[in-house]
Design a protein around this motif. Structure first.
Motif, mmCIF file in Angstrom:
data_model
loop_
_atom_site.group_PDB
_atom_site.id
_atom_site.type_symbol
_atom_site.label_atom_id
_atom_site.label_comp_id
_atom_site.label_asym_id
_atom_site.label_seq_id
_atom_site.Cartn_x
_atom_site.Cartn_y
_atom_site.Cartn_z
ATOM 1 N N UNK A 149 1.181 -1.381 -0.152
ATOM 2 C CA UNK A 149 0.437 0.043 -0.300
ATOM 3 C C UNK A 149 1.145 1.436 0.122
ATOM 4 N N UNK A 150 2.008 1.572 0.854
ATOM 5 C CA UNK A 150 2.745 2.068 0.576
ATOM 6 C C UNK A 150 3.258 3.125 -0.795
ATOM 7 N N UNK A 151 4.248 1.314 -1.432
ATOM 8 C CA UNK A 151 4.568 2.018 -2.712
ATOM 9 C C UNK A 151 3.072 2.497 -4.085
ATOM 10 N N UNK A 152 1.194 2.499 -3.137
ATOM 11 C CA UNK A 152 0.562 2.657 -4.206
ATOM 12 C C UNK A 152 0.211 4.536 -3.612
ATOM 13 N N UNK A 153 0.721 4.584 -2.385
ATOM 14 C CA UNK A 153 0.920 6.335 -1.853
ATOM 15 C C UNK A 153 1.698 6.780 -2.558
ATOM 16 N N UNK A 154 3.410 6.156 -2.311
ATOM 17 C CA UNK A 154 4.410 6.717 -2.973
ATOM 18 C C UNK A 154 4.027 7.222 -4.447
ATOM 19 N N UNK A 155 3.607 5.952 -4.875
ATOM 20 C CA UNK A 155 3.133 6.640 -6.620
ATOM 21 C C UNK A 155 2.483 8.022 -6.878
ATOM 22 N N UNK A 156 1.024 8.072 -5.546
ATOM 23 C CA UNK A 156 -0.392 8.844 -5.968
ATOM 24 C C UNK A 156 0.797 10.092 -5.219
ATOM 25 N N UNK A 157 1.909 10.359 -4.783
ATOM 26 C CA UNK A 157 2.403 11.503 -4.300
ATOM 27 C C UNK A 157 3.537 12.159 -5.537
ATOM 28 N N UNK A 158 4.304 10.523 -6.250
ATOM 29 C CA UNK A 158 5.099 11.334 -7.161
ATOM 30 C C UNK A 158 3.956 11.690 -7.836
ATOM 31 N N UNK A 159 2.998 11.416 -8.410
ATOM 32 C CA UNK A 159 2.164 12.060 -9.445
ATOM 33 C C UNK A 159 1.386 12.825 -9.243
ATOM 34 N N UNK A 160 1.029 13.575 -8.025
ATOM 35 C CA UNK A 160 1.043 14.791 -7.835
ATOM 36 C C UNK A 160 2.031 16.255 -7.741
ATOM 37 N N UNK A 161 2.666 15.171 -7.132
ATOM 38 C CA UNK A 161 3.601 15.652 -7.312
ATOM 39 C C UNK A 161 5.133 16.986 -8.316
ATOM 40 N N UNK A 162 4.826 15.721 -9.358
ATOM 41 C CA UNK A 162 4.789 15.891 -10.695
ATOM 42 C C UNK A 162 3.283 17.051 -11.596
ATOM 43 N N UNK A 163 2.529 16.803 -10.866
ATOM 44 C CA UNK A 163 1.098 17.670 -11.563
ATOM 45 C C UNK A 163 1.537 19.488 -10.484
ATOM 46 N N UNK A 164 1.416 19.158 -9.544
ATOM 47 C CA UNK A 164 1.875 20.650 -9.102
ATOM 48 C C UNK A 164 3.063 21.392 -9.282
ATOM 49 N N UNK A 165 3.837 21.015 -9.233
ATOM 50 C CA UNK A 165 5.058 21.286 -10.037
ATOM 51 C C UNK A 165 5.324 22.744 -10.173
ATOM 52 N N UNK A 166 4.888 21.863 -11.844
ATOM 53 C CA UNK A 166 5.303 23.615 -12.794
ATOM 54 C C UNK A 166 4.246 24.422 -11.923
ATOM 55 N N UNK A 167 2.519 24.151 -11.627
ATOM 56 C CA UNK A 167 1.397 25.435 -10.800
ATOM 57 C C UNK A 167 2.607 25.817 -10.280
ATOM 58 N N UNK A 168 3.340 25.111 -9.342
ATOM 59 C CA UNK A 168 3.987 25.791 -7.844
ATOM 60 C C UNK A 168 5.028 26.835 -8.021
ATOM 61 N N UNK A 169 5.109 26.366 -9.782
ATOM 62 C CA UNK A 169 6.626 27.689 -10.119
ATOM 63 C C UNK A 169 5.822 28.873 -10.364
ATOM 64 N N UNK A 170 4.692 28.334 -11.252
ATOM 65 C CA UNK A 170 3.764 29.626 -12.115
ATOM 66 C C UNK A 170 3.461 30.056 -10.654
ATOM 67 N N UNK A 171 2.707 29.660 -9.842
ATOM 68 C CA UNK A 171 2.187 30.442 -9.047
ATOM 69 C C UNK A 171 2.771 31.471 -8.167
ATOM 70 N N UNK A 172 4.824 30.714 -7.706
ATOM 71 C CA UNK A 172 5.304 31.489 -7.317
ATOM 72 C C UNK A 172 5.577 32.593 -8.946
ATOM 73 N N UNK A 173 5.706 32.523 -9.389
ATOM 74 C CA UNK A 173 5.488 33.918 -10.888
ATOM 75 C C UNK A 173 4.568 34.798 -10.309
ATOM 76 N N UNK A 174 3.493 34.649 -10.609
ATOM 77 C CA UNK A 174 2.464 34.648 -10.072
ATOM 78 C C UNK A 174 2.344 35.933 -9.174
ATOM 79 N N UNK A 175 2.632 35.281 -7.856
ATOM 80 C CA UNK A 175 2.580 36.297 -6.917
ATOM 81 C C UNK A 175 3.612 37.145 -6.447
ATOM 82 N N UNK A 176 5.039 36.980 -7.358
ATOM 83 C CA UNK A 176 6.212 37.589 -7.485
ATOM 84 C C UNK A 176 5.139 39.593 -8.239
ATOM 85 N N UNK A 177 4.532 38.516 -9.337
ATOM 86 C CA UNK A 177 4.353 39.733 -10.449
ATOM 87 C C UNK A 177 2.423 40.325 -9.543
ATOM 88 N N UNK A 178 1.842 39.872 -8.139
ATOM 89 C CA UNK A 178 0.932 40.581 -7.905
ATOM 90 C C UNK A 178 1.714 41.558 -6.869
#
Length: 451
Positions: A149-178
């Motif tokens: 089950x831990x393998x499944x959770x790690x896979x889910x975390x890696x999937x979310x991480x890979x999805x959200x990292x670009x958004x986190x970078x974009x949000x940081x740029x957006x915050x700096x612009x704001x």
């Protein structure tokens, strides 16, 4: 929080909101991703179980298990560390383990009542696994396919991480612009504050409104309007003080002269008496002037305050009181005062004391400048309130100047300050009325007309 600047509060608010949205999106993505991965891995276990259930397990023996164990060991040496996240085992119906994958499958515990999926804690570390149970096609064996089950959770975390990292970078740029935009848009306010802070106390020039944001323009316009009002007030006060000083200088000088004449008269009783009479008239004129100046000053303060506190006007009471106050002065001049009322004046609400002051000034002027035995008429209808005095007229060229402060027609013999009609004009304007002056029917008429 309220002690912080508006700019800093906006930035903090935006960061909190953005962070909350990002965190909420991350949590939702985690649960959604984990659910999808669980479905995927469950499907994979089912397909793997179906394939294993079609195999012939009758000829499996201890030698086969040894070969599988050696093969798995060689694979582990190649660094395939994730192989231990999936395992399987084959059991007889009696619960005897016939075969396993050589890794974690050997720790599976047989469950006689198992059917479909169940969770087990296996191994020395009691790690949670998800086990799928299926019967072989020949009905002779039970096959268990498990995944950590831990393998499944790690896979889910890696999937979310890979999805959200670009958004986190974009949000940081957006915050700096704001932050940059908020700081940039607050520059006009800082500029106004800096200009006001370094402005001289006598500088009432309007602020520059060019290139101002639409939201800030009303503030700048309001400040400029305030500066304009303050400038007008200061100019009016300076003019008032200057005119007052000028007008007071003459009667005070005359009083001083008459006093010196009285002192130098010696035993000349007639000269002393004449000087004292002139001194009394001068004091009366000075008192009248001071009284009118005080009334005008109060009226201007009342007008500038903007707090009028108007009340319902009882015109009958106001006019009767004004007439009564002037009865003695009128009798001395054998002047009759007549009041004609058709309808109440259109001004229903106002300041009763100011209207009493207005009528007192009009009646005082009418009595003071009318010949002996004249008639004064107060006429009221819905549109206007007028005071007419007979037997007197004013040069048409002088009428436009009568409402000016301290203006008195040339050759005027009567004592006066030249403020009466100026006071009348201000009270009328305060109540949205205008003052009309005219020679009429061998007399002079002052009309207060409601706009």
């Amino acid at each position: 929080m309220k002690k912080l600047s508006l700019q800093l509060r906006l930035i903090i608010f935006f960061i909190i909101i953005s962070g909350s949205v990002f965190l909420t999106a991350g949590i939702l993505s985690w649960y959604e991703g984990k659910e999808k991965l669980d479905e995927f891995f469950d499907t994979y276990q089912i397909l793997m179980g179906r394939k294993l259930s079609t195999l012939d397990w009758q000829h499996i023996n201890a030698e086969s298990q040894s070969k599988i164990d050696k093969l798995i060991k060689d694979l582990d040496d190649d660094g395939e560390e994730e192989d231990d996240a999936l395992g399987f085992a084959v059991f007889t119906h009696e619960g005897k383990m016939l075969f396993h994958d050589g890794n974690e499958g050997k720790y599976f515990r047989f469950n006689h009542n198992a059917s479909g999926f169940e969770n087990q804690k296996i191994g020395k570390d009691k790690e949670p696994w998800r086990i799928f149970w299926i019967e072989s096609i020949d009905k002779r064996y039970i096959i268990a396919i498990g995944q950590e089950i831990d393998f499944r959770e790690d896979a889910a975390f890696d999937l979310v991480e890979d999805t959200l990292l670009p958004w986190a970078a974009g949000l940081s740029i957006l915050l700096l612009a704001a932050v940059y935009m908020v700081s940039r848009e607050f520059r006009p306010l800082k500029k106004i504050a800096h200009e006001l802070r370094h402005r001289g106390s006598n500088d009432l020039s309007p602020l520059n409104n060019d290139n101002m944001p639409t939201e800030i323009k009303p503030l700048v316009d309001a400040l400029n309007n305030l500066f304009s009002k303050i400038k007008e007030t200061l100019q009016r006060e300076r003019s008032f003080i200057s005119d007052s000083a000028h007008e007071l200088r003459s009667p005070l000088t005359a009083l001083k002269v008459q006093l010196e004449v009285a002192e130098l008269s010696g035993d000349d009783k007639n000269t002393r008496r004449e000087s004292l009479q002139k001194l009394g008239l001068g004091i009366e004129r000075a008192s009248r002037l001071v009284e009118q100046l005080l009334e005008l000053s109060r009226l201007e303060a009342y007008q500038d305050s903007g707090k009028h506190n108007f009340k319902w006007l009882n015109w009958q009471e106001i006019i009767e009181r004004a007439i009564k106050e002037q009865e003695i002065a009128a009798k001395h001049q054998n002047i009759g005062i007549e009041y004609n009322q058709q309808k109440d004046f259109a001004v229903k609400e106002g300041a009763p004391l100011l209207w009493s002051l207005l009528l007192r000034n009009l009646l005082d002027n009418a009595i003071r400048y009318s010949p002996f035995g004249a008639k004064i008429k107060i006429n009221m209808n819905e549109k206007e309130l007028s005071v007419y005095n007979s037997g007197v007229s004013v040069d048409e060229t002088l009428i436009p100047h009568l409402k000016e402060r301290f203006f008195r027609p040339p050759g005027q013999a009567q004592n006066g300050s030249g403020l009466g009609l100026s006071i009348v004009e201000r009270i009328a304007r305060l109540h949205h009325c205008r003052v009309n002056l005219e020679n009429k029917d061998n007399g002079f008429c002052v009309s207060i007309i409601h706009l």
